[in-house]
Scaffold this motif. Sequence first.
Motif, PDB file in Angstrom:
ATOM      1  N   GLY A 108       0.768  -1.233   0.000  1.00 51.24           N
ATOM      2  CA  GLY A 108       0.000   0.000   0.000  1.00 51.24           C
ATOM      3  C   GLY A 108       0.801   1.285   0.000  1.00 51.24           C
ATOM      4  N   ASP A 109       2.118   1.201  -0.147  1.00 48.15           N
ATOM      5  CA  ASP A 109       2.910   2.435  -0.082  1.00 48.15           C
ATOM      6  C   ASP A 109       3.186   3.042  -1.449  1.00 48.15           C
ATOM      7  OD1 ASP A 109       6.315   1.122   0.455  1.00 48.15           O
ATOM      8  OD2 ASP A 109       4.848   0.799  -1.126  1.00 48.15           O
ATOM      9  N   SER A 110       2.623   2.436  -2.482  1.00 47.92           N
ATOM     10  CA  SER A 110       2.784   2.984  -3.825  1.00 47.92           C
ATOM     11  C   SER A 110       1.505   2.770  -4.614  1.00 47.92           C
ATOM     12  CB  SER A 110       3.954   2.303  -4.540  1.00 47.92           C
ATOM     13  OG  SER A 110       4.105   2.802  -5.847  1.00 47.92           O
ATOM     14  N   ALA A 111       1.018   3.833  -5.237  1.00 48.19           N
ATOM     15  CA  ALA A 111      -0.203   3.755  -6.033  1.00 48.19           C
ATOM     16  C   ALA A 111      -0.027   4.559  -7.320  1.00 48.19           C
ATOM     17  CB  ALA A 111      -1.402   4.269  -5.250  1.00 48.19           C
ATOM     18  N   ASP A 112      -0.807   4.189  -8.312  1.00 44.72           N
ATOM     19  CA  ASP A 112      -0.767   4.881  -9.600  1.00 44.72           C
ATOM     20  C   ASP A 112      -2.197   5.050 -10.097  1.00 44.72           C
ATOM     21  OD1 ASP A 112       0.617   4.279 -12.908  1.00 44.72           O
ATOM     22  OD2 ASP A 112       0.372   6.134 -11.801  1.00 44.72           O
ATOM     23  N   TYR A 113      -2.434   6.135 -10.819  1.00 42.84           N
ATOM     24  CA  TYR A 113      -3.785   6.454 -11.257  1.00 42.84           C
ATOM     25  C   TYR A 113      -3.808   6.857 -12.726  1.00 42.84           C
ATOM     26  CZ  TYR A 113      -4.679   6.780  -6.247  1.00 42.84           C
ATOM     27  OH  TYR A 113      -4.781   6.504  -4.906  1.00 42.84           O
ATOM     28  N   ALA A 114      -4.926   6.595 -13.369  1.00 41.77           N
ATOM     29  CA  ALA A 114      -5.157   7.148 -14.692  1.00 41.77           C
ATOM     30  C   ALA A 114      -5.296   8.661 -14.568  1.00 41.77           C
ATOM     31  CB  ALA A 114      -6.425   6.553 -15.294  1.00 41.77           C
ATOM     32  N   ASP A 115      -4.865   9.364 -15.587  1.00 38.41           N
ATOM     33  CA  ASP A 115      -4.936  10.829 -15.555  1.00 38.41           C
ATOM     34  C   ASP A 115      -6.363  11.316 -15.333  1.00 38.41           C
ATOM     35  OD1 ASP A 115      -2.343  11.429 -18.083  1.00 38.41           O
ATOM     36  OD2 ASP A 115      -2.208  11.067 -15.921  1.00 38.41           O
ATOM     37  N   SER A 116      -7.314  10.572 -15.858  1.00 37.22           N
ATOM     38  CA  SER A 116      -8.715  11.001 -15.800  1.00 37.22           C
ATOM     39  C   SER A 116      -9.287  10.976 -14.382  1.00 37.22           C
ATOM     40  CB  SER A 116      -9.571  10.124 -16.715  1.00 37.22           C
ATOM     41  OG  SER A 116      -9.466   8.766 -16.332  1.00 37.22           O
ATOM     42  N   VAL A 117      -8.631  10.269 -13.462  1.00 33.16           N
ATOM     43  CA  VAL A 117      -9.175  10.161 -12.098  1.00 33.16           C
ATOM     44  C   VAL A 117      -8.238  10.734 -11.042  1.00 33.16           C
ATOM     45  CG1 VAL A 117     -10.442   8.090 -12.806  1.00 33.16           C
ATOM     46  CG2 VAL A 117      -8.275   7.856 -11.556  1.00 33.16           C
ATOM     47  N   LYS A 118      -7.057  11.161 -11.442  1.00 26.02           N
ATOM     48  CA  LYS A 118      -6.094  11.704 -10.476  1.00 26.02           C
ATOM     49  C   LYS A 118      -6.696  12.885  -9.728  1.00 26.02           C
ATOM     50  CE  LYS A 118      -1.605  10.411 -12.385  1.00 26.02           C
ATOM     51  NZ  LYS A 118      -0.426  10.843 -13.172  1.00 26.02           N
ATOM     52  N   GLY A 119      -6.503  12.880  -8.420  1.00 21.23           N
ATOM     53  CA  GLY A 119      -7.019  13.951  -7.586  1.00 21.23           C
ATOM     54  C   GLY A 119      -8.463  13.751  -7.161  1.00 21.23           C
ATOM     55  N   ARG A 120      -9.152  12.781  -7.756  1.00 20.89           N
ATOM     56  CA  ARG A 120     -10.558  12.512  -7.411  1.00 20.89           C
ATOM     57  C   ARG A 120     -10.734  11.128  -6.781  1.00 20.89           C
ATOM     58  NH1 ARG A 120     -14.317  12.088 -11.247  1.00 20.89           N
ATOM     59  NH2 ARG A 120     -12.877  11.355 -12.869  1.00 20.89           N
ATOM     60  N   PHE A 121      -9.972  10.154  -7.240  1.00 24.28           N
ATOM     61  CA  PHE A 121     -10.081   8.778  -6.760  1.00 24.28           C
ATOM     62  C   PHE A 121      -8.872   8.422  -5.902  1.00 24.28           C
ATOM     63  CE2 PHE A 121     -12.787   6.828 -10.460  1.00 24.28           C
ATOM     64  CZ  PHE A 121     -13.700   7.855 -10.315  1.00 24.28           C
ATOM     65  N   THR A 122      -9.096   7.574  -4.899  1.00 30.15           N
ATOM     66  CA  THR A 122      -8.019   7.088  -4.046  1.00 30.15           C
ATOM     67  C   THR A 122      -8.160   5.586  -3.867  1.00 30.15           C
ATOM     68  OG1 THR A 122      -7.926   9.183  -2.835  1.00 30.15           O
ATOM     69  CG2 THR A 122      -6.866   7.275  -1.817  1.00 30.15           C
TER      70      THR A 122
END
Length: 116
Positions: free
Chosen positions: A55-69
């Motif tokens: 759980g110490d590293s996560a990656d997100y699609a650009d479309s959800v960054k800042g909104r999804f965790t």
Amino acid sequence: QVQLVESGGGLVQAGGSLTLSCAASDRTFSSYTMGWFRQAPGKEREFVATINWNGDSADYADSVKGRFTISRDNAKRTVYLQMNSLKPEDTAVYYCNAKYGLSDSWGQGIQVTVSS
């Protein structure tokens, strides 16, 4: 193959929030890289988020960054997707994914619908 069961989907208004959960059957859950993907009608399945084994590293699609965790609780063998500021374009079937070596497992999917 690990069995994955998603829950928490549903209908929400734009701007609202939902939290998806994915419970795993495997006692070696903590070894898996976990991810969320989604597929909208008429579109291909796309990556949403991924989290490493501890759980110490996560990656997100650009479309959800800042909104999804994305987060995980290895003691509960569960991965979560907290979705805030939802948009109609987030409407899709969301799938949980577990990867370890050559093992690649998918949940059955859960519908998320965001109304405008």
